[in-house]
Scaffold this active site. Structure first.
Site, PDB file in Angstrom:
ATOM      1  N   ASN A  23       0.806  -1.227   0.000  1.00 57.59           N
ATOM      2  CA  ASN A  23       0.000   0.000   0.000  1.00 57.59           C
ATOM      3  C   ASN A  23       0.835   1.271   0.000  1.00 57.59           C
ATOM      4  O   ASN A  23       0.291   2.374  -0.015  1.00 57.59           O
ATOM      5  CB  ASN A  23      -0.985  -0.003   1.175  1.00 57.59           C
ATOM      6  CG  ASN A  23      -2.083  -1.047   0.953  1.00 57.59           C
ATOM      7  OD1 ASN A  23      -2.170  -1.625  -0.145  1.00 57.59           O
ATOM      8  ND2 ASN A  23      -2.859  -1.314   1.967  1.00 57.59           N
ATOM      9  N   CYS A 117     -16.605  -3.605  -3.332  1.00 62.10           N
ATOM     10  CA  CYS A 117     -15.852  -4.871  -3.280  1.00 62.10           C
ATOM     11  C   CYS A 117     -16.410  -5.647  -2.095  1.00 62.10           C
ATOM     12  O   CYS A 117     -17.338  -5.220  -1.426  1.00 62.10           O
ATOM     13  CB  CYS A 117     -14.360  -4.609  -3.130  1.00 62.10           C
ATOM     14  SG  CYS A 117     -13.955  -4.041  -1.505  1.00 62.10           S
ATOM     15  N   ASP A 305      -6.890  -3.520   8.495  1.00 60.96           N
ATOM     16  CA  ASP A 305      -6.308  -4.603   7.690  1.00 60.96           C
ATOM     17  C   ASP A 305      -5.736  -5.718   8.556  1.00 60.96           C
ATOM     18  O   ASP A 305      -5.305  -6.730   8.023  1.00 60.96           O
ATOM     19  CB  ASP A 305      -5.185  -4.064   6.793  1.00 60.96           C
ATOM     20  CG  ASP A 305      -5.736  -3.177   5.705  1.00 60.96           C
ATOM     21  OD1 ASP A 305      -4.945  -2.511   5.023  1.00 60.96           O
ATOM     22  OD2 ASP A 305      -6.969  -3.139   5.541  1.00 60.96           O
TER      23      ASP A 305
HETATM   24  C1  EPZ Z   1      -6.708   1.868   1.855  1.00 62.66           C
HETATM   25  O1  EPZ Z   1      -7.902   1.698   1.127  1.00 62.66           O
HETATM   26  C2  EPZ Z   1      -5.972   0.540   1.780  1.00 62.66           C
HETATM   27  N1  EPZ Z   1      -5.652   0.258   0.376  1.00 62.66           N
HETATM   28  C3  EPZ Z   1      -6.838  -0.577   2.363  1.00 62.66           C
HETATM   29  O2  EPZ Z   1      -6.087  -1.766   2.337  1.00 62.66           O
HETATM   30  C4  EPZ Z   1      -7.166  -0.230   3.814  1.00 62.66           C
HETATM   31  O3  EPZ Z   1      -8.036  -1.210   4.339  1.00 62.66           O
HETATM   32  C5  EPZ Z   1      -7.830   1.148   3.876  1.00 62.66           C
HETATM   33  O4  EPZ Z   1      -6.995   2.139   3.236  1.00 62.66           O
HETATM   34  C6  EPZ Z   1      -8.089   1.593   5.309  1.00 62.66           C
HETATM   35  O5  EPZ Z   1      -6.882   1.625   6.020  1.00 62.66           O
HETATM   36  C7  EPZ Z   1      -4.617   0.903  -0.203  1.00 62.66           C
HETATM   37  O6  EPZ Z   1      -3.943   1.723   0.401  1.00 62.66           O
HETATM   38  C8  EPZ Z   1      -4.330   0.554  -1.624  1.00 62.66           C
HETATM   39  P1  EPZ Z   1     -10.125   4.546   2.670  1.00 62.66           P
HETATM   40  P2  EPZ Z   1      -8.801   2.986   0.752  1.00 62.66           P
HETATM   41  O7  EPZ Z   1     -10.351   5.492   1.550  1.00 62.66           O
HETATM   42  O8  EPZ Z   1      -7.945   4.179   0.606  1.00 62.66           O
HETATM   43  C9  EPZ Z   1     -14.729   5.550   3.047  1.00 62.66           C
HETATM   44  C10 EPZ Z   1      -5.653  -3.983   1.850  1.00 62.66           C
HETATM   45  O9  EPZ Z   1      -6.059  -4.951   2.474  1.00 62.66           O
HETATM   46  N2  EPZ Z   1     -14.514   6.478   1.916  1.00 62.66           N
HETATM   47  O10 EPZ Z   1      -9.141   4.923   3.750  1.00 62.66           O
HETATM   48  O11 EPZ Z   1      -9.679   2.583  -0.375  1.00 62.66           O
HETATM   49  C11 EPZ Z   1     -14.526   4.100   2.650  1.00 62.66           C
HETATM   50  O12 EPZ Z   1     -15.719   3.577   2.113  1.00 62.66           O
HETATM   51  C12 EPZ Z   1      -6.568  -2.838   1.521  1.00 62.66           C
HETATM   52  O13 EPZ Z   1      -4.470  -3.808   1.490  1.00 62.66           O
HETATM   53  C13 EPZ Z   1     -15.587   7.254   1.472  1.00 62.66           C
HETATM   54  O14 EPZ Z   1     -16.694   7.177   2.000  1.00 62.66           O
HETATM   55  O15 EPZ Z   1      -9.665   3.144   2.071  1.00 62.66           O
HETATM   56  C14 EPZ Z   1     -14.150   3.442   3.967  1.00 62.66           C
HETATM   57  O16 EPZ Z   1     -15.334   3.145   4.699  1.00 62.66           O
HETATM   58  C15 EPZ Z   1      -7.990  -3.238   1.777  1.00 62.66           C
HETATM   59  N3  EPZ Z   1     -15.391   8.117   0.434  1.00 62.66           N
HETATM   60  C16 EPZ Z   1     -13.383   4.541   4.702  1.00 62.66           C
HETATM   61  O17 EPZ Z   1     -13.699   5.774   4.030  1.00 62.66           O
HETATM   62  C17 EPZ Z   1     -14.167   8.256  -0.185  1.00 62.66           C
HETATM   63  O18 EPZ Z   1     -14.048   9.079  -1.120  1.00 62.66           O
HETATM   64  C18 EPZ Z   1     -11.863   4.374   4.647  1.00 62.66           C
HETATM   65  O19 EPZ Z   1     -11.542   4.136   3.295  1.00 62.66           O
HETATM   66  C19 EPZ Z   1     -13.090   7.467   0.281  1.00 62.66           C
HETATM   67  C20 EPZ Z   1     -13.285   6.595   1.344  1.00 62.66           C
END
Ligand code: EPZ
Length: 418
Positions: A23, A117, A305
């Site tokens: 990540n 997903c 995670d």
């Molecule tokens: C990153 O995902 C990681 N992936 C994820 O790891 C990790 O679980 C996650 O951060 C939380 O730590 C990468 O870095 C590639 P978020 P990301 O945006 O950025 C909501 C793994 O196992 N949200 O921090 O997609 C979202 O739905 C993966 O390696 C909105 O509502 O996660 C979630 O509930 C899985 N609107 C929360 O925020 C947005 O525009 C956190 O999501 C963006 C996010």
């Protein structure tokens, strides 16, 4: 499709090297779009997701070459297409990380919406709202985001909730925007800090990465740079739980214990002996784990995670633990499969109530997402008898040859073609 055959009961012993962080590698590779120079990235993990984002950048015309030392050189010199097609984005949501760089450097992007997903809808509304504030015109059509901006300008962006890739996308966009951008309520993850370190090495002017307020002075252009990617704290945490759940004694090398404070704290609370040194970690467990309560939270809180992996450990702990997931809506897909192995878990609201059992039983189980599959492997390492983990392509997205590395620690695990 491949599957893993695991016979549980062997305490893991020995030493394992932790790979570079998936990540951190993903946004660092996307940052190659921001410059016509070369990015020389070291410590890049060999994973499916890295292949996917490399293929995506090549689709756009960037050069992405592996080197003998296991690093990657990325060059955005010849980028001539500004589109991330659905067939690539749907296999990996992190493809959305090309959006900020494309708009910042080329003034346009057409990126497929990632869609949900297994662990939740995972919208990108906060990514888009930030780009709009910086002057981008955003349209949604036929499942694609169309973004246009002659030149992005600085803005003060306050995220409604902490988003890791949202912070990363806007950090990359702000690096080349005109004027100053302030990101408030920004994500503090080590991977965000690693991206900021890379961008600054490319000539960006970023202050405050790792805190929830990041200031970026835009610059007209960025150069190439060399950068070593940080260790993967989630892979390290997974191996640490593997040592604890099998009551073994494992040393992790090339890792960053300073990025794992919350997880290591919970392992100690559960009775593990955890000794951290510079770049290394030793985890020993001599008795049955003690049940602990966990609530996931953005960094530096307990990583979402690592939630599934800790639940596997709590499934065989002495006592009842309450595990609360606050980041994603549906990140308990591993529970049904753990129940098939004899775990005693009930879900109510956003929490799982785990009553530890003396032993789990091997069973055929199905991986559903990356970290859920890791949880099933951990449970299988301690279960009585044989477990077959199906659909381990999920595992291959985030763990480099995990079966070879577990076998090297003494686990009875084999990969077979289904
Ligand atoms: C990153 O995902 C990681 N992936 C994820 O790891 C990790 O679980 C996650 O951060 C939380 O730590 C990468 O870095 C590639 P978020 P990301 O945006 O950025 C909501 C793994 O196992 N949200 O921090 O997609 C979202 O739905 C993966 O390696 C909105 O509502 O996660 C979630 O509930 C899985 N609107 C929360 O925020 C947005 O525009 C956190 O999501 C963006 C996010």
């Amino acid at each position: 499709m491949d599957q893993l055959l695991i016979r549980g009961g062997t305490p893991l012993e020995g030493s394992v090297r932790v790979s570079g962080a998936k990540n951190a590698a993903l946004p660092n590779i996307a940052a190659g779009l921001l410059t016509d120079g070369d990015l020389r990235l070291a410590n890049v993990p060999r994973l499916k997701d890295i292949e996917t984002i490399s293929r995506l950048l090549r689709h756009m015309g960037a050069a992405v070459e592996g080197d003998a030392a296991g690093g990657l050189t990325v060059s955005g010199r010849a980028v001539s297409r500004f589109e991330a097609p659905y067939n690539l984005v749907r296999t990996m949501r992190a493809s959305v990380l090309v959006l900020g760089p494309l708009v910042a450097r080329f003034g346009r992007a057409r990126v497929s919406l990632p869609g949900g997903c297994a662990i939740g809808p995972r919208p990108i509304n906060l990514h888009l709202a930030g780009l709009k504030q910086m002057g981008a015109e955003i349209d949604l059509s036929e499942g694609y985001v169309e973004a246009k901006a002659p030149r992005l300008h600085g803005a003060r962006i306050v995220f409604d909730i902490k988003t890791v890739t949202g912070t990363e996308n806007l950090l990359m966009a702000a690096a080349l925007a005109e004027g100053t951008t302030v990101l408030e309520n920004a994500a503090c993850e080590p991977e965000v800090q690693d991206l900021a370190a890379l961008l600054n090495a490319m000539g960006a002017r970023i202050r405050g990465a790792g805190t929830d307020s990041i200031t970026v002075e835009g610059v007209p252009a960025l150069t190439g740079a060399s950068h070593r990617i940080i260790a993967d704290r989630i892979e390290a945490g997974t191996f640490a739980v593997a040592a604890a759940i099998t009551r073994g004694d494992v040393t992790l090398t090339d890792c960053a214990p300073e990025h794992m404070v919350a997880v290591l704290g919970k392992l100690r609370e559960a009775g593990a002996e955890v000794t951290a040194g510079p770049g290394s970690l030793r985890v020993r467990m001599g008795a049955r784990p003690v049940a602990v309560n966990v609530q996931t939270a953005p960094y530096p809180g307990f990583a979402t995670d690592m939630q599934a992996q800790l639940m596997a450990l709590m499934s065989v702990a002495n006592g009842r633990s309450v595990i609360t997931e606050t980041v994603f809506e549906n990140r308990f897909m591993h529970v049904n499969e753990l129940l098939r192995m004899g775990a005693d878990i009930k879900i109510a609201g956003g929490a799982a109530f785990v009553q530890g059992v003396p032993r789990l039983r091997g069973a055929p189980v199905m991986a559903t997402d990356l970290r859920a599959s890791a949880s099933l492997v951990l449970a299988a390492l301690v279960a009585e008898g044989k477990t077959v983990v199906h659909r381990i392509y999920h595992l291959d997205r985030g763990y480099e040859t995990i079966e070879k590395r577990l076998a090297a620690l003494g686990a009875d695990v084999r990969r077979v073609r289904e």
